[in-house]
Every structure is written in C-alpha cells, then in structure tokens.
Scaffold this active site. Structure first.
Site, PDB file in Angstrom:
ATOM      1  N   LYS A 101     -17.135 -12.955  -4.340  1.00 22.71           N
ATOM      2  CA  LYS A 101     -15.673 -11.725  -4.576  1.00 22.71           C
ATOM      3  C   LYS A 101     -14.157 -12.922  -4.170  1.00 22.71           C
ATOM      4  O   LYS A 101     -14.526 -14.194  -3.892  1.00 22.71           O
ATOM      5  CB  LYS A 101     -16.038 -11.335  -3.022  1.00 22.71           C
ATOM      6  CG  LYS A 101     -16.965 -10.271  -3.076  1.00 22.71           C
ATOM      7  CD  LYS A 101     -17.200  -9.023  -3.424  1.00 22.71           C
ATOM      8  CE  LYS A 101     -16.771  -8.191  -3.187  1.00 22.71           C
ATOM      9  NZ  LYS A 101     -16.730  -7.348  -2.452  1.00 22.71           N
ATOM     10  N   LYS A 144     -16.232  -9.308 -11.812  1.00 25.12           N
ATOM     11  CA  LYS A 144     -16.714  -8.187 -11.043  1.00 25.12           C
ATOM     12  C   LYS A 144     -16.376  -6.859 -11.014  1.00 25.12           C
ATOM     13  O   LYS A 144     -14.374  -6.780 -10.863  1.00 25.12           O
ATOM     14  CB  LYS A 144     -16.886  -8.814  -9.551  1.00 25.12           C
ATOM     15  CG  LYS A 144     -17.994  -7.639  -9.245  1.00 25.12           C
ATOM     16  CD  LYS A 144     -18.237  -7.771  -7.437  1.00 25.12           C
ATOM     17  CE  LYS A 144     -18.927  -7.029  -7.078  1.00 25.12           C
ATOM     18  NZ  LYS A 144     -18.534  -6.369  -6.702  1.00 25.12           N
ATOM     19  N   CYS A 181      25.370 -18.423  21.077  1.00 19.14           N
ATOM     20  CA  CYS A 181      23.990 -18.256  21.016  1.00 19.14           C
ATOM     21  C   CYS A 181      23.498 -19.368  20.503  1.00 19.14           C
ATOM     22  O   CYS A 181      23.438 -19.300  19.430  1.00 19.14           O
ATOM     23  CB  CYS A 181      23.536 -17.086  20.416  1.00 19.14           C
ATOM     24  SG  CYS A 181      21.227 -17.200  19.775  1.00 19.14           S
ATOM     25  N   LEU A 229     -25.652  -6.364  -5.178  1.00 26.30           N
ATOM     26  CA  LEU A 229     -25.797  -7.525  -5.114  1.00 26.30           C
ATOM     27  C   LEU A 229     -25.062  -7.685  -3.609  1.00 26.30           C
ATOM     28  O   LEU A 229     -24.185  -7.051  -3.175  1.00 26.30           O
ATOM     29  CB  LEU A 229     -24.071  -8.065  -5.906  1.00 26.30           C
ATOM     30  CG  LEU A 229     -24.698  -7.570  -7.312  1.00 26.30           C
ATOM     31  CD1 LEU A 229     -23.117  -8.040  -8.785  1.00 26.30           C
ATOM     32  CD2 LEU A 229     -25.537  -9.040  -8.670  1.00 26.30           C
ATOM     33  N   GLU A 279     -19.729  -1.053 -16.021  1.00 27.74           N
ATOM     34  CA  GLU A 279     -19.148   0.053 -14.905  1.00 27.74           C
ATOM     35  C   GLU A 279     -17.752   0.874 -15.924  1.00 27.74           C
ATOM     36  O   GLU A 279     -17.598   0.658 -16.551  1.00 27.74           O
ATOM     37  CB  GLU A 279     -18.052  -1.500 -14.452  1.00 27.74           C
ATOM     38  CG  GLU A 279     -17.682  -1.043 -12.841  1.00 27.74           C
ATOM     39  CD  GLU A 279     -18.621  -1.258 -11.806  1.00 27.74           C
ATOM     40  OE1 GLU A 279     -19.910  -1.486 -12.003  1.00 27.74           O
ATOM     41  OE2 GLU A 279     -17.727  -1.168 -10.744  1.00 27.74           O
ATOM     42  N   CYS A 306      20.234 -15.810  24.155  1.00 31.60           N
ATOM     43  CA  CYS A 306      21.160 -16.232  25.317  1.00 31.60           C
ATOM     44  C   CYS A 306      22.194 -15.109  25.904  1.00 31.60           C
ATOM     45  O   CYS A 306      22.334 -14.960  26.427  1.00 31.60           O
ATOM     46  CB  CYS A 306      22.262 -16.771  23.618  1.00 31.60           C
ATOM     47  SG  CYS A 306      23.126 -14.636  22.793  1.00 31.60           S
ATOM     48  N   CYS A 339      20.227 -10.844  23.754  1.00 28.93           N
ATOM     49  CA  CYS A 339      19.333 -11.220  22.377  1.00 28.93           C
ATOM     50  C   CYS A 339      18.273 -12.312  23.961  1.00 28.93           C
ATOM     51  O   CYS A 339      18.248 -12.290  24.845  1.00 28.93           O
ATOM     52  CB  CYS A 339      21.097 -12.427  22.739  1.00 28.93           C
ATOM     53  SG  CYS A 339      19.787 -13.682  21.823  1.00 28.93           S
ATOM     54  N   CYS A 355      22.622 -10.609  17.559  1.00 24.70           N
ATOM     55  CA  CYS A 355      22.750 -10.437  18.913  1.00 24.70           C
ATOM     56  C   CYS A 355      24.422 -11.116  18.781  1.00 24.70           C
ATOM     57  O   CYS A 355      25.773 -11.167  17.706  1.00 24.70           O
ATOM     58  CB  CYS A 355      22.484 -12.391  18.890  1.00 24.70           C
ATOM     59  SG  CYS A 355      22.949 -12.575  20.362  1.00 24.70           S
ATOM     60  N   GLU A 395     -19.652 -13.016 -14.757  1.00 22.21           N
ATOM     61  CA  GLU A 395     -18.676 -12.537 -15.776  1.00 22.21           C
ATOM     62  C   GLU A 395     -17.561 -11.796 -14.789  1.00 22.21           C
ATOM     63  O   GLU A 395     -17.690 -12.349 -12.768  1.00 22.21           O
ATOM     64  CB  GLU A 395     -19.741 -11.148 -15.720  1.00 22.21           C
ATOM     65  CG  GLU A 395     -21.217 -10.920 -16.547  1.00 22.21           C
ATOM     66  CD  GLU A 395     -22.334 -10.715 -17.066  1.00 22.21           C
ATOM     67  OE1 GLU A 395     -21.560  -9.029 -16.092  1.00 22.21           O
ATOM     68  OE2 GLU A 395     -22.661 -10.301 -17.442  1.00 22.21           O
ATOM     69  N   SER A 413     -11.344  -4.282   1.247  1.00 21.29           N
ATOM     70  CA  SER A 413     -12.033  -5.713   1.625  1.00 21.29           C
ATOM     71  C   SER A 413     -11.839  -5.174   3.611  1.00 21.29           C
ATOM     72  O   SER A 413     -12.848  -5.405   4.220  1.00 21.29           O
ATOM     73  CB  SER A 413     -10.972  -6.110   2.438  1.00 21.29           C
ATOM     74  OG  SER A 413      -9.442  -6.020   2.114  1.00 21.29           O
TER      75      SER A 413
END
Ligand code: IVH
Length: 690
Positions: free
Chosen positions: A332, A135, A450, A101, A193, A429, A426, A444, A133, A52
């Site tokens: 896709k 892929k 806090c 494709l 494939e 606080c 922190c 913390c 179909e 991707s």
C-alpha cells in the site's frame, strides 16, 4: 483510543496499562465503528471514514486481537470482508470464493513477505520471479464468458456470494462482450476491478452539483453506486471502466505465469493496467517508488501496488492462509489521511504581527512523513472545523502539499473540552490582539515592540530571497537576539565587532563565525528589489518589491513618494500603498535604513527597463491553474519578455488572467472584476502571432 493514533500501533501485552475491561471496551468501540462504516461503505455508498482511517481502525483491532486472543469478540469483523449485499439483485454464489489480499506498508514488511514465500519453497524454487500490478481503487467483479460470449458479471459481495450485475456490466465501455479468440473455451472466468476514472468522476460530480444532487465522496464510491443501479440505463450513463487482473477458470494450459496470463487477456481485448516483472525486493521497491511519483498522472486512483508470485504453478503450491493468498500481497502507498489527537492549539506570531493558530498533534505518519504540527490557518478556520484541544482529527497530506486537518471527530470528543477562543493579548508580548473587520487573521498590535515580530523580521531579512545571508540560520539569529547581540536588522552588520564573543557563544567556533561574518559582508552588495523586500513592509512581497524598484529606481524616491504616486506602481493597491507610506514615515524604520546604508549595504543602479515598443507593454497578467504545454515559470518568462508584468493576485488593474486547468478562486475573482480570461490555446495562439 490513543492506540489508533499512529500508523504502526504496537500493543504491548507485557506492559498492561489497562484492565481486561478496558481492552474489551476498546475492542467494542472499534468493532462498532468498523461495522457502521462497513454498512455506510458497502451498502449506502456513503463512507464516514477515509480508506486509510478505516484500515487504521482494522489494524488496531487486529493488533489488539493478536495481543489478547482470549478477548477476541465473537462478532469481530476482522475476518469478514464487505457486508451483506443488497437484496434487489439476484444473489450468485462464486464458483471459487473471491478473497482479499494481505497488506504491507514498508520495505521491511515487503522483504518479510518475500522471505515467507521463500520459507515455503524448496531450495530449487528460492527467490522466484514476481509480477507487480497497480492496486486499482474500485470494486472487484467476476466475469464469465461461455464460448467467448459474455454471460455474467457478479460483484464480490461477502466473498462467497455476490450480486448479479450483468446488465450494468454490459454497459461498461471497455468491457469486451465477445472474445473471438476465446470462442473455443467452454467457460472462462476472469476477475478484475470496475472503477471510475478521475476525469469522469469529476464530471459526474460537477453535473450533480449543477442539478443540486448529492455528490460522491470519491471515485470508488461513484463506481459502487453506479454498479448497484437497478436501472442499467443509469449505469450506462456513468463513466465506468473495467481492468482485468486474473484468470480464475479456463486459462489455456500453455500459459504458465501471471504476466503471460495478463498479456493473453490483453490480446483477447481486455484492458490491463501497468505490469512489471521483478526479481527481488530492491526492484520491487524501485518500481513502487516510481509509481508513487507518477501516481497523480494516472487516469484513475490507485491505493498501492499488488505484488504476485509470477509462476502460476508456484501460486498453486503456496495456496492460501485463511482468506488471503500466500503468493500475493498489497504494497500500500503511505496513507494520505490518518487520524490522530490534537493535543493543543498554540498561537504563533508572524513577522507582521499576524497571529496564526498551530495545532500540536500526537506525531503521526501521513503521506510518508511524520507530522506533529499542523497549521489551522486562522480563527475562522477553527470555527469552521469546530476543532478543540483534545479532539481526534483527520490529517490529510498528499504529495508535497502542507498537511491539513480535514475532519474533527466530534463524537469522540473529551467531555471536558471547551471551544477555542482567540487570545485577547499577544502570547509573546502581551499587547492587545485585534481582528480587523474583513480580515481573516488576527494581529498583535505590538509592532516591533513584540519580540516575536522582531525575530521574524530578522529571519525574513536574512532569508534567501531577501538579503540571502547564507550561514546565519534562524536558530542562531534567535539565539543572538535573545542574548541581546542583535535587536534590529541593522545590528546584523555590527556582528563582526563581537567576533570573540561569538566564537565562545554556545560553541559556535571560529570557523562558523568566520563563515557568518563573510556571508554578512557578501550580502552588503545587493539589489534594490531585494533590499525593499528584505525590509518586510506589510503587503510588499517579492513581486511588489521588484515593481517598486522598477518604478522608482531609487530608494529615496520611493521613501518620499506619496500614496497617490505609490498607487501608480503595477500591482499596488490602496492598502499596500498606505502601508508602504506609513512604513517610511516611522522614525524607527528610517533609523534602521540609515544604519544599514551606513554599514555599507548598497545596490547597483536600477536599470529601469524602457519597455516601450514591446507588444504587452503596460499590461499586467496573472497566471492561474496548471498549463498543459509549459510550466508556469515558463509562461511567466514569455509574458515578461513581451513586456507584461506578471503579478500573483488579481485586481481591477489586471489586464488578463491566463487560466490553465483547475483554475480556482482567481477565475471567479477575474470574472467578478471583469478581467479578461485567456485560455491556454488562446495564449499559445497569441505567442505565435507576436
Ligand atoms: S488480485 C486473492 N490484483 O484488491 C485476491 N487485486 O484487497 C487476488 N485489487 O478484492 C486479488 N487491484 O478488489 C488483485 N491488480 C490487482 C488489484 C486487486 C485492485 C483489489 C481487488 C481485491 C482487493 C484485495
């Protein structure tokens, strides 16, 4: 390279922020990256990018080329599919080029594709039937049969010329070497494939790991690596499969559609993946979505669907545009890994003070949803990834799994970036932050001083599995907290005294206030287990709270219990016992609990189950992995019905671990602690017996 950060990158030439030099520089970077990846992918079988991510780079380049046609680089890989074949195999020129494709990613684009098809058809031919179909995510190969006998297999190669892999193809188990029903066809060419099914891929990688060999990045690369073996004995040992998707020469004349062609190929003995004939984009979308749902159950990986005009005559009429058919496109699936920029890292403070790093991303669509935050888990994870603010990162999100950073592109790192450091105080606080030895999470030390911990404690208290105060959402709660209307959880039960104030509060309105007040009122009747859980004692999750309620039956008994007594509770170890003991010794906590009870929070008497007599009495089980025969909840219920306690984590006190498929770290822990491991069949046999 901001432009490759989002899935749909738009290049707007009217709004030129860059000089021509910048555009060319951007194109050059993209081209070099794509080329390097091509070589790694096609020749070395060792990709450096996820598919991707690669698609994304190509798309960005394509868009740049479309926006700036004058600047297109002569060596642009956009119109080139694949890379040079290895020289050790015989080169074979395809009778008919093997093309690729086009892609669509969204429903709108699919409709556009179908519209473009219609535009080229006559009035009588409008809205043709389509065939869909899977892929398949493998490698395209062409197979030739002479008078029914398999004679040659050739890879796609660069589309014009491929490699003769006949010897290796012969070893593929489901590839028919002889087609009795095609014995009268002089030359039959089919394409399809070659892929490696997921199970075989995992097995292969396990073997590789065991013998210290390099593992394959994904099934596609394992299939490619296997097909390129010069020694076909090696290929024979690899679990490859072949699925056919077209007839390119020798199709009997009476076959007029793609779906009939595939049905015919199936009768000849070929494997064909799922196909469906559809009539309009809505049906296509429905099938596409149903396949996404069941995708993970398929034995092999797919990266989308292919949608083809069903009539072969219409396919011929529509023809090709450059290297792609006009009659077919790939639809896709949403990318599950994409690249984006990590702008900054923020530290969030949780209910019990844990400080977790959260990456703020340039928003990006991944796995079908837009993601702008990603948890980086803990400081150790940041160090492991070596991630810094400003880095380009790969973000992966599949199914419902939370998104995660899987890779940092250190080669694209801004020059002025600096390693991330753990904050010493922190962020909310300013109390000191500690990272206890043996613990992954920094904490913390501010405790209930806090504000972040206070608000998180409030949110936890009202949550569905705790006091379940429906209608009092987190944002209102934080707002009330910020305006001093609630400080501790006990103040929630005083909110009704401020009704007038609430009604005018940020336009909350009378009706909402009433809803909140009655939800608060309703929550007063609860269970001891929920109440204990709602208190938010560190280490005390829902299961432990239930165990405490069962074991002690009464809040005062629990509050006064010694560490030694607390430890006797199933599933409670030393740390949780100590934390619980300390919690009930803190004056502030006692005050809050007293106030809650005074406000009317109460629960039914706990029925301490007399578990004596049940077969798994006194036992604690843990369930891990996926069970084939039932959902985990079902297994849990069955175990509980037999008297067992079911816990979420393994300890030395665990009686047995019920281990399904893909059992991970729990299995290792059980082995380490010598806890009995029960396989699913054994468990089912046990259920039969009792
Ligand atoms: S039809 C003219 N059908 O996708 C090309 N291709 O990007 C017609 N693929 O090289 C190809 N499953 O490797 C077709 N059911 C399917 C497919 C499929 C996977 C691959 C194939 C092709 C690539 C095109």
């Amino acid at each position: 390279m901001q432009n490759n950060t989002s899935q749909k990158t738009t290049v707007d030439p009217s709004n030129e922020p860059n000089s021509q030099n910048d555009i060319v520089a951007q194109m050059r970077t993209l081209i070099e990256t794509i080329k390097t990846n091509n070589y790694n992918y096609y020749v070395l079988d060792n990709p450096m990018l996820e598919d991707s991510e690669y698609d994304q780079l190509r798309r960005t380049l394509l868009e740049l080329e479309e926006a700036y046609p004058d600047l297109v680089q002569p060596d642009s890989p956009i119109n080139q599919v694949g890379d040079v074949p290895l020289s050790a195999f015989t080169q074979v020129t395809h009778d008919i080029p093997m093309l690729s494709l086009g892609n669509v990613f969204e429903y709108d684009d699919l409709q556009d594709f179908m519209r473009r098809v219609n535009d080229r058809l006559s009035a009588a031919q409008q809205s043709p039937e389509y065939e869909m179909e899977l892929k398949l995510d493998g490698l395209a190969v062409s197979l030739k049969y002479e008078y029914g006998k398999f004679v040659q297999a050739v890879t796609r190669g660069d589309g014009q010329t491929g490699e003769d892999i006949t010897q290796n193809a012969k070893t593929i188990r489901n590839l028919p070497l002889w087609l009795a029903d095609a014995a009268d066809i002089e030359l039959l060419e089919v394409r399809g494939e070659v892929l490696m099914p997921k199970a075989g891929f995992e097995r292969l990688n396990r073997l590789a790991t065991d013998s210290g060999d390099k593992t394959f990045a994904n099934p596609r690369n394992a299939a490619a690596g296997s097909l390129r073996q010069l020694d076909s004995n090696v290929a024979a040992s690899r679990p490859l499969a072949f699925y056919v998707y077209s007839v390119n020469q020798g199709l009997p004349e009476n076959i007029a559609t793609q779906s009939d062609a595939l049905a015919w190929l199936e009768t000849l003995g070929f494997s064909v993946s799922a196909i469906k004939v559809i009539k309009n984009p809505r049906e296509a979308q429905a099938y596409y979505e149903s396949v996404i749902e069941t995708r993970s159950d398929l034995p092999f990986e797919i990266d989308g669907m292919v949608i083809k005009v069903n009539s072969l005559a219409l396919q011929q009429q529509l023809g090709f545009l450059s290297r792609e058919p006009r009659w077919a496109t790939a639809y896709k699936f949403p990318a599950e890994t994409v690249m984006t920029r990590l702008h900054s890292i923020e530290w969030q403070v949780g209910r019990t003070g844990q400080i977790t790093p959260v990456g703020k991303l340039e928003p990006v669509k991944v796995g079908g949803v837009t993601v702008s935050n990603v948890t980086l888990h803990n400081f150790g994870e940041i160090q492991r990834l070596d991630v810094r603010a400003g880095d380009m990162v790969s973000v992966h999100r599949a199914g419902d799994v939370i998104p995660k950073v899987t890779r940092v592109w250190t080669d694209q790192r801004p020059k002025d970036s600096a390693p991330v450091t753990l904050p010493s105080t922190c962020p909310v606080c300013d109390s000191p932050v500690v990272l206890p030895e043996d613990e992954a999470l920094a904490r913390c030390t501010g405790g209930l001083f806090c504000p972040a911990q206070q608000t998180e404690a409030l949110i936890h208290f009202v949550s569905r599995r705790a006091m379940d105060i429906d209608g009092l959402g987190a944002s209102w709660l934080i707002s009330f907290f910020e305006h001093g209307l609630v400080k501790t959880v006990a103040d929630i039960y005083k909110l009704h005294e401020h009704q007038d104030e609430l009604i005018n509060f940020e336009k909350l309105g009378e009706k909402s206030v009433q809803n909140i007040v009655s939800a608060i009122e309703a929550s007063k009747h609860t269970t001891l287990a929920r109440f204990i859980y709602a208190l938010g004692i560190r280490g005390v999750g829902e299961g432990t709270a239930q165990n405490f309620a069962q074991q002690f039956g009464d809040l005062d008994v629990l509050m006064n219990a010694s560490i030694e007594t607390l430890i006797k509770t199933p599933d409670v170890g030393e740390i949780t016992a100590e934390l619980t003991y300390e919690f009930f010794r803190a004056p502030h906590n006692i005050e809050v609990i007293t106030a809650l009870r005074e406000a009317g929070v109460h629960w039914d008497k706990v029925e301490q189950k007399a578990t004596t007599g049940l077969p798994l009495d006194g036992q604690t089980w843990v369930i891990t992995g996926a069970l084939g025969s039932m959902a985990r909840d079902e297994a849990k219920a069955k175990l509980q019905a037999l008297g067992a306690k079911v816990s979420g984590s393994i300890s030395a006190k665990t009686t047995a671990l019920l281990a399904g498929e893909k059992a991970g770290s729990k299995m290792a822990k059980a082995e380490k602690l010598g806890v009995k491991i029960v396989a699913e069949e054994e468990f089912l046999a046990m259920l039969e017996k009792v």
